[in-house]
Scaffold this active site. Sequence first.
Site, PDB file in Angstrom:
ATOM      1  N   LYS A  22       0.807  -1.209   0.000  1.00 23.92           N
ATOM      2  CA  LYS A  22       0.000   0.000   0.000  1.00 23.92           C
ATOM      3  C   LYS A  22       0.852   1.277   0.000  1.00 23.92           C
ATOM      4  O   LYS A  22       0.647   2.168  -0.835  1.00 23.92           O
ATOM      5  CB  LYS A  22      -0.875  -0.062   1.257  1.00 23.92           C
ATOM      6  CG  LYS A  22      -1.761   1.080   1.478  1.00 23.92           C
ATOM      7  CD  LYS A  22      -2.343   0.955   2.868  1.00 23.92           C
ATOM      8  CE  LYS A  22      -1.207   0.934   3.866  1.00 23.92           C
ATOM      9  NZ  LYS A  22      -1.585   1.355   5.208  1.00 23.92           N
ATOM     10  N   THR A  23       1.800   1.342   0.911  1.00 19.61           N
ATOM     11  CA  THR A  23       2.644   2.533   0.995  1.00 19.61           C
ATOM     12  C   THR A  23       3.421   2.722  -0.298  1.00 19.61           C
ATOM     13  O   THR A  23       3.604   3.840  -0.788  1.00 19.61           O
ATOM     14  CB  THR A  23       3.634   2.408   2.168  1.00 19.61           C
ATOM     15  OG1 THR A  23       2.904   1.992   3.316  1.00 19.61           O
ATOM     16  CG2 THR A  23       4.287   3.727   2.463  1.00 19.61           C
ATOM     17  N   ASP A  47      -4.368   8.007   3.638  1.00 21.87           N
ATOM     18  CA  ASP A  47      -3.892   6.672   3.982  1.00 21.87           C
ATOM     19  C   ASP A  47      -4.709   6.143   5.173  1.00 21.87           C
ATOM     20  O   ASP A  47      -5.241   6.932   5.950  1.00 21.87           O
ATOM     21  CB  ASP A  47      -2.414   6.774   4.373  1.00 21.87           C
ATOM     22  CG  ASP A  47      -1.770   5.411   4.481  1.00 21.87           C
ATOM     23  OD1 ASP A  47      -2.355   4.442   3.976  1.00 21.87           O
ATOM     24  OD2 ASP A  47      -0.673   5.323   5.075  1.00 21.87           O
ATOM     25  N   GLU A  48      -4.784   4.844   5.336  1.00 19.58           N
ATOM     26  CA  GLU A  48      -5.527   4.235   6.461  1.00 19.58           C
ATOM     27  C   GLU A  48      -6.936   4.827   6.555  1.00 19.58           C
ATOM     28  O   GLU A  48      -7.383   5.220   7.635  1.00 19.58           O
ATOM     29  CB  GLU A  48      -4.777   4.454   7.787  1.00 19.58           C
ATOM     30  CG  GLU A  48      -3.348   3.983   7.795  1.00 19.58           C
ATOM     31  CD  GLU A  48      -3.199   2.487   8.041  1.00 19.58           C
ATOM     32  OE1 GLU A  48      -4.214   1.749   7.965  1.00 19.58           O
ATOM     33  OE2 GLU A  48      -2.055   2.054   8.273  1.00 19.58           O
ATOM     34  N   GLN A  86      -8.564  -3.749   9.082  1.00 23.63           N
ATOM     35  CA  GLN A  86      -7.552  -3.141   9.939  1.00 23.63           C
ATOM     36  C   GLN A  86      -8.059  -1.882  10.626  1.00 23.63           C
ATOM     37  O   GLN A  86      -7.272  -1.030  11.021  1.00 23.63           O
ATOM     38  CB  GLN A  86      -6.289  -2.829   9.132  1.00 23.63           C
ATOM     39  CG  GLN A  86      -5.611  -4.081   8.617  1.00 23.63           C
ATOM     40  CD  GLN A  86      -4.281  -3.778   7.967  1.00 23.63           C
ATOM     41  OE1 GLN A  86      -3.354  -3.326   8.597  1.00 23.63           O
ATOM     42  NE2 GLN A  86      -4.209  -4.017   6.664  1.00 23.63           N
ATOM     43  N   ARG A  97       1.580  -8.562  10.941  1.00 24.69           N
ATOM     44  CA  ARG A  97       2.862  -7.840  10.998  1.00 24.69           C
ATOM     45  C   ARG A  97       4.013  -8.794  10.729  1.00 24.69           C
ATOM     46  O   ARG A  97       5.112  -8.377  10.410  1.00 24.69           O
ATOM     47  CB  ARG A  97       3.096  -7.204  12.383  1.00 24.69           C
ATOM     48  CG  ARG A  97       2.097  -6.144  12.824  1.00 24.69           C
ATOM     49  CD  ARG A  97       1.872  -5.094  11.804  1.00 24.69           C
ATOM     50  NE  ARG A  97       0.703  -5.417  11.015  1.00 24.69           N
ATOM     51  CZ  ARG A  97       0.423  -4.859   9.840  1.00 24.69           C
ATOM     52  NH1 ARG A  97       1.245  -3.980   9.319  1.00 24.69           N
ATOM     53  NH2 ARG A  97      -0.656  -5.186   9.165  1.00 24.69           N
TER      54      ARG A  97
END
Length: 797
Positions: free
Chosen positions: A29-30, A220-221, A267, A617
């Site tokens: 994503k980043t 983002d997020e 998330q 993670r």
Amino acid sequence: MKDLNPKQLEAVHTTDGPLLVLAGAGSGKTRVITYRIAHLIETCGFRPEQILAVTFTNKAAGEMKSRVLTMLDPGLRTGSPLISTFHSLCVRILRRNIDKMNAAYTRAFTIYDTDDQLQVVRRIMKDLDIEDKSLTARQALSAISWEKNRGVSPAAYANREQVTDRSEKIARIFKLYEDRLRGSNALDFDDLLIKTVALLRKVPEVRSYYHERFRHVMVDEFQDTNGIQYELTRLIAVGSTEKVHGEEKREALWRERSFCVVGDIDQSVYGFRGSDFNIILGFQHDFEGTRLIKLEQNYRSTQTILEAANGVIAKNQRRLPKNLYATPELGAGEKIGYYQSFDGDGEASFVAEKIQEHLAQSPGTRCAVLYRTNAQSRLFEESLRRRNVSYNIVGGFSFYERAEVKDIIAYLKLAMNPNDDVAMARVINTPVRGIGKTTLEALARQQRDLGLSLWEALAIAVEQRELLSRTITALDAFRKVVVSLGELVAAGETLSEVIKAATMDTGYVRALQEEKSVEAEGRLLNIEELVTAAVEAEEQGESLRDFIDYAALVSDTDQYRADAQVTLLTMHSAKGLEFPVVFIVGLEEGLFPHSRAFESAEDLEEERRLCYVAITRAQKHLYITHAMQRRTWGEELPAEPSRFLNEVPLELLQDMSRGPSWLGFALRPETLHNRQAAAALRGEAPARVKNSSNYTGKTYNSVDGVREFFKQRARSGGEGRGPARRDGAGKRKELASGTGSANDSEFRVGSRVRHSKYGDGVVLRIEGAGEEAKLTVSFPGYGQKKFVAKYAALERV
DNA sequence: TTTAGTACACTTTTT
DNA sequence: GTGTACTAAA
């Protein structure tokens, strides 16, 4: 761009119109966001300043910034895109424009952090004489924050339909709270967002300025946004919050302009602060013609880890079905390590040992220990320190939260905004100037009667000379200190000069130097560090204003250093990060899921998403642990295994426990049968899913198993617990049975001891006997410390 | 007014 | 276990 998959490439190349990217964990994503920014600048020819990317944490913003900068062609780096958190974006907008709103605020406004807010509420409650235990300042504040974030004014709150005793009290506090913040020219964290939205709504010039400037807005997020944040981004990206009707209008709006939001509802873990993933679900509805791109290829974790994560998250009802594909090259990977310890110490020992093994086997491997609450970190710190494994801890107390640092910053805040009552109350008698409780109360009375700020009340008091002359002198001296600091600021002195004045001219440093205690030494060091930070900030071209704003908005999470070998952090702070080796600890009912989540199915699902975040993670190795008993509030209590343990496909687990464990029980054929029967029952009755009792049903069998196990343990004496274990309960028993004697004390003058924080030291003096004894210990580098033997975690070496 | 000593609340998670 | 807020004594 060559190393992007087709979906990622599509997201990068979609540069017109609304774009919703549903990005699963570890799907790059980043990477997509950074490439997209580079693409907009390098290929589409937008100037960097025309791009806005918003994140939730400074950490994420910083990470994105540095990745974009390294990627951009230096020749094109004429400016930089604005990559910022919601809060710093708002501060930026408000510092330039808040006076245009005519709302009694000036551009010199102060930011109140949670601590400052609590001070205000405490004072109000005292003034209103609301001081019963049923309503704490904290509770009142969170109620106020909740209302504010939903656009409720104090007046509207007071006029609501259901008025209880409690809500009536809150209404009165709420009203005064808003008044006092306004009177102090102060904004709290909520206000930063609320006032910015109000500004953009009310003042068309400001709105169109930002709308015209930012041609591409990215968030983002996005699953973590709340209503106000969403409104803010819409005001900037679209210029309004109205739905845009008609093909033509839409086309005109989106020409050379985009609004790109990236998120993953699985998330979403910030519901407690008002985030609402319904926003992401409604995005396509709000924006006709939204391009939807799903990133479902996971590049991070092994097959096993992904299966575990999927197994857990599948239990959630409120979600969009999603496939997350593993990358075959990463392989199935190792099984997930499972460990059941006797207590928290045992758990910490296991984790530290495993970390040592990993580090010995492949030096440089990054390991992370993930826990639910910050309070859990201590045991892991201790066990790692004992083994000389260096670690990096995220969270807990931040540098900017230390008293001395806050004091100096309060002086700086006062220099810029003397009406900041909280800052004033903080330092008016720090260092001690003989301005005590009586004087402060006199000032507060005057303040209330005349409706002034503390600063104005002080000026009047000095003029009227109605107090003792000694007091007047003290007050005037303080006034002069603040005035002269203010003059430095007005004269445009540099940041480093002003901060030096705030430490020296106020007498703060002198007072500490005269104290000559170990604590004072530490404080002086911290102040030194603050000055150094200011000098560095100045070299970066920051002003005093920037520096203060930064101090108000940084969180502990920002201390994260990516190069550290071992990192201890909460699952929340771990979001957005990845580690080759991950330990998820404290999988116990009440801890994780946290007991506060028991009441509602929604909250439990949020806990489950947090579990999903934690599992995903891990890149290569994952361990999950839980203890049979855990110390909470100083009391050792039995702990039941977490329901989440039961939701991981058990065949993925490898039992590393010493002795019989919950897992061993759960895997027994008859238990398995029960589990399957229970699962079938669940499948047949989906309507009952909303009922929270359904959740407890899943762990029912295992809980019984644990009880059984406990019974067995009592008979057999339990698994091998470490010989070094300090058992408080055991000691208490000894005393009670009368065997306690001088011998009972572990310590003597001259004993060498070890403390978790100060390292090794020598006992200099013992006052009293037994566990009540007070010990004076000398630690090289830290000086002398006093402890009560019963409470201090002192170990004999 | 200041300070030392004691009681007590605290534990979600973040800007 | 720990930090803060209140109380009693100097």
